[in-house]
Design a protein around this motif. Structure first.
Motif, PDB file in Angstrom:
ATOM      1  N   VAL A 132      27.857  43.351  33.584  1.00 37.52           N
ATOM      2  CA  VAL A 132      29.088  42.561  33.489  1.00 37.52           C
ATOM      3  C   VAL A 132      30.305  43.464  33.697  1.00 37.52           C
ATOM      4  N   ALA A 133      30.305  44.638  33.037  1.00 37.30           N
ATOM      5  CA  ALA A 133      31.422  45.576  33.174  1.00 37.30           C
ATOM      6  C   ALA A 133      31.597  45.993  34.628  1.00 37.30           C
ATOM      7  N   GLN A 134      30.476  46.184  35.325  1.00 35.30           N
ATOM      8  CA  GLN A 134      30.542  46.586  36.728  1.00 35.30           C
ATOM      9  C   GLN A 134      31.245  45.530  37.566  1.00 35.30           C
ATOM     10  N   TRP A 135      30.817  44.250  37.421  1.00 35.52           N
ATOM     11  CA  TRP A 135      31.364  43.198  38.270  1.00 35.52           C
ATOM     12  C   TRP A 135      32.814  42.866  37.936  1.00 35.52           C
ATOM     13  N   VAL A 136      33.150  42.864  36.645  1.00 31.65           N
ATOM     14  CA  VAL A 136      34.544  42.534  36.318  1.00 31.65           C
ATOM     15  C   VAL A 136      35.468  43.691  36.694  1.00 31.65           C
ATOM     16  N   SER A 137      34.972  44.925  36.668  1.00 31.29           N
ATOM     17  CA  SER A 137      35.781  46.053  37.128  1.00 31.29           C
ATOM     18  C   SER A 137      36.017  45.959  38.630  1.00 31.29           C
ATOM     19  N   ILE A 138      35.007  45.471  39.359  1.00 31.84           N
ATOM     20  CA  ILE A 138      35.190  45.232  40.797  1.00 31.84           C
ATOM     21  C   ILE A 138      36.269  44.170  41.011  1.00 31.84           C
ATOM     22  N   GLY A 139      36.226  43.106  40.202  1.00 35.03           N
ATOM     23  CA  GLY A 139      37.253  42.069  40.305  1.00 35.03           C
ATOM     24  C   GLY A 139      38.633  42.615  40.013  1.00 35.03           C
ATOM     25  N   ALA A 140      38.747  43.404  38.945  1.00 34.55           N
ATOM     26  CA  ALA A 140      40.038  43.989  38.594  1.00 34.55           C
ATOM     27  C   ALA A 140      40.529  44.904  39.711  1.00 34.55           C
ATOM     28  N   GLY A 141      39.600  45.696  40.267  1.00 29.01           N
ATOM     29  CA  GLY A 141      39.969  46.585  41.364  1.00 29.01           C
ATOM     30  C   GLY A 141      40.432  45.822  42.589  1.00 29.01           C
ATOM     31  N   ALA A 142      39.815  44.666  42.845  1.00 28.04           N
ATOM     32  CA  ALA A 142      40.211  43.847  43.992  1.00 28.04           C
ATOM     33  C   ALA A 142      41.657  43.384  43.851  1.00 28.04           C
ATOM     34  N   GLY A 143      42.043  43.019  42.625  1.00 27.00           N
ATOM     35  CA  GLY A 143      43.431  42.618  42.399  1.00 27.00           C
ATOM     36  C   GLY A 143      44.401  43.744  42.697  1.00 27.00           C
ATOM     37  N   SER A 144      44.047  44.957  42.275  1.00 28.25           N
ATOM     38  CA  SER A 144      44.901  46.122  42.528  1.00 28.25           C
ATOM     39  C   SER A 144      44.982  46.432  44.013  1.00 28.25           C
ATOM     40  N   VAL A 145      43.852  46.262  44.715  1.00 27.79           N
ATOM     41  CA  VAL A 145      43.825  46.534  46.155  1.00 27.79           C
ATOM     42  C   VAL A 145      44.758  45.584  46.902  1.00 27.79           C
ATOM     43  N   VAL A 146      44.762  44.324  46.513  1.00 27.37           N
ATOM     44  CA  VAL A 146      45.631  43.346  47.176  1.00 27.37           C
ATOM     45  C   VAL A 146      47.093  43.760  47.043  1.00 27.37           C
TER      46      VAL A 146
END
Length: 485
Positions: free
Chosen positions: A159-173
């Motif tokens: 879960v931590a892996q996938w939500v960190s990917i989501g958080a990172g995606a927001g920062s990338v945008v």
């Protein structure tokens, strides 16, 4: 046809999370990070370069607000832990109540009202304090859902892996803001209006997206609050050495002598037809986005190399060594720029997994605290994530304000299209490339003391499972006894 795994509702068994819930949760973190990244990365720049506020005053404003935020966060975390709640509804209510408020307040910070500098200072302080009050409740609850999502440490890591990917995606945008800005400026849209339009998209829009995180369910049967005082709730932190060491490591990493990357790119980088803003977008894409796929394998990498702690150690060793090499490579020709960018992409391969490791280790440490004290501390533990981030931001902002003043940065020169002074230009490359090495070395000192043992985690899970089953059996027996009477 079997549904795509992210939208599947199947689970591996009791206590495991359907992928569609993880996808919704990750989307919520992406939305929240749109807001946070835009405010944290560009509000100071907006104040200095569009409102033309004094750099030291801006540094002092944001340092004061970050320090207040940092003190405020553990208190909010303790309040969250002490609040009475329905079963399996400790954190979820916060995920829909506060996002619209946060979006509107963060948008308000990017308005350019006609007022004196002192009035601007008061306005920024007040709006930022209100913003952070609500944001702290949301952020503690969002990240606190990781340890509550499952009683199994391996599933929490997933879960931590996938939500960190989501958080990172927001920062990338938000990372493409410079390119958006360039395009809108070329179309005749003023910088002031560009910042406001993007605030509507990233701040208000991001918070509305964040509400999708409400779909994640709480799956850990947790003990009810014991009526401990606010101070007692805060003092529970002393039973969590892992969290304390992670916090100290992250804070020390922020003491690097550097300023925002935009100052280096906009003032020092010009490579033929590629200006500084375009170079920054390319650098961010290559050094950040291209390393993002590594995050999909974080849990497998941790298993292969012996745990999440080793991810943290390797990330900073890579960072220190490769940054020193990149410094001597240089940046002022196209071949050198691409070599330097490629080296930073390698630096970010393990670096992209750091947040996953932090959150996974923190979630495991909450189980440890429950075993020692009988208390669940999602609120206070993940408020420390905010506490550390904001203390780090406060220190970094003050350092940045002082550095800009000492080096003679003048925002009016930038507005007029004139170059900064020789002293300012001379120090940008060393600060940009070598400044973070200082933080990497300090980080390694603290993180090396963390304990990360798989067998010990399994034993903690086993003991907690027994305790929870006994507690449920006891409650059932009490109910049966009261009915028979």
């Amino acid at each position: 046809m079997k549904p795509f795994f992210l939208f599947s509702k199947e689970t591996k068994g009791e206590g495991y999370v359907p992928n569609i819930e993880i996808f919704s949760y990750a989307s919520g973190l992406a939305g929240q990070n749109l807001t946070y990244s835009y405010v944290s990365n560009w509000l100071r720049y907006f104040c200095i370069n569009l409102l033309h506020m004094d750099t030291v005053k801006v540094g002092a404003i944001f340092s004061a607000s970050h320090i207040w935020d940092a003190i405020n966060d553990p208190v909010i975390g303790a309040i969250v832990d002490r609040r009475k709640y329905k079963p399996y509804m400790k954190l979820r209510p916060y995920l829909v109540a506060f996002p619209p408020i946060i979006g509107l307040i963060s948008l308000a910070m990017f308005f350019n009202f006609d007022m004196t500098e002192n009035a601007r200072i008061v306005y920024l302080l007040l709006t930022y304090f209100v913003f952070d009050f609500f944001y702290s409740f949301q952020d503690v609850s969002l990240w606190g859902m990781i340890p509550l999502s499952s009683p199994h440490s391996d599933e929490r890591s997933r879960v931590a892996q996938w939500v960190s990917i989501g958080a990172g995606a927001g920062s990338v945008v938000v990372g493409v803001f410079q390119q958006i800005r360039t395009m809108m400026n070329s179309a005749g849209i003023s910088d002031e209006r560009v910042f406001l339009i993007c605030a509507v998209i990233f701040c208000l829009g991001g918070e509305l997206i964040s509400m999708s995180a409400y779909r994640i369910k709480e799956r850990v049967s947790i003990p009810a609050p014991k009526g401990e005082s606010l101070i007692q709730s805060l003092l529970v932190l002393r039973h969590n050495p892992t969290l304390i060491l992670i916090s100290l490591a992250r804070f020390s990493q922020g003491l690097s002598p550097k300023v925002q990357n935009a100052y280096f790119f906009e003032n020092c980088v010009s490579l033929g037809s590629m200006n500084g803003q375009s170079a920054e977008v390319l650098y961010g894409f290559c050094s950040g986005v291209l390393g993002t796929p590594v995050m999909f394998f974080a849990t497998k990498v941790a298993q292969k190399i012996g745990g999440m702690k080793r991810i943290l150690l390797s990330s900073q060793i890579f960072a220190a060594v490769l940054r020193i090499i990149a410094y001597f490579v240089g940046y002022n020709t196209i071949p050198k720029f691409f070599i330097m960018t490629a080296l930073m992409a390698v630096v970010n391969l393990p670096g992209q997994m750091m947040d996953i490791a932090h959150r996974s280790l923190t979630s495991d440490s909450i189980d440890e605290v429950e075993l020692k004290t009988g208390l669940r501390t999602e609120g206070i533990s993940f408020s420390m994530q905010n506490f550390t981030t904001k203390m780090t931001s406060g220190a970094a902002t003050m350092i940045e304000g002082i550095i800009l003043k000492v080096l003679g940065y003048d925002s009016n020169l930038k507005t007029e299209g004139l170059p900064q002074g020789d002293k300012f230009l001379k120090w940008q490359w060393p600060m940009f490339m070598l400044g973070p090495v200082v933080g990497a070395v300090l980080y390694l000192i603290f993180i090396s003391f963390i304990k990360d043992n798989k067998e010990h985690k399994m034993e903690v899970e086993r003991l907690l499972k027994e305790r929870r089953e006994n507690a449920l059996a006891g409650e059932k027996q009490k109910k049966e006894s009261s009915v028979s009477r």
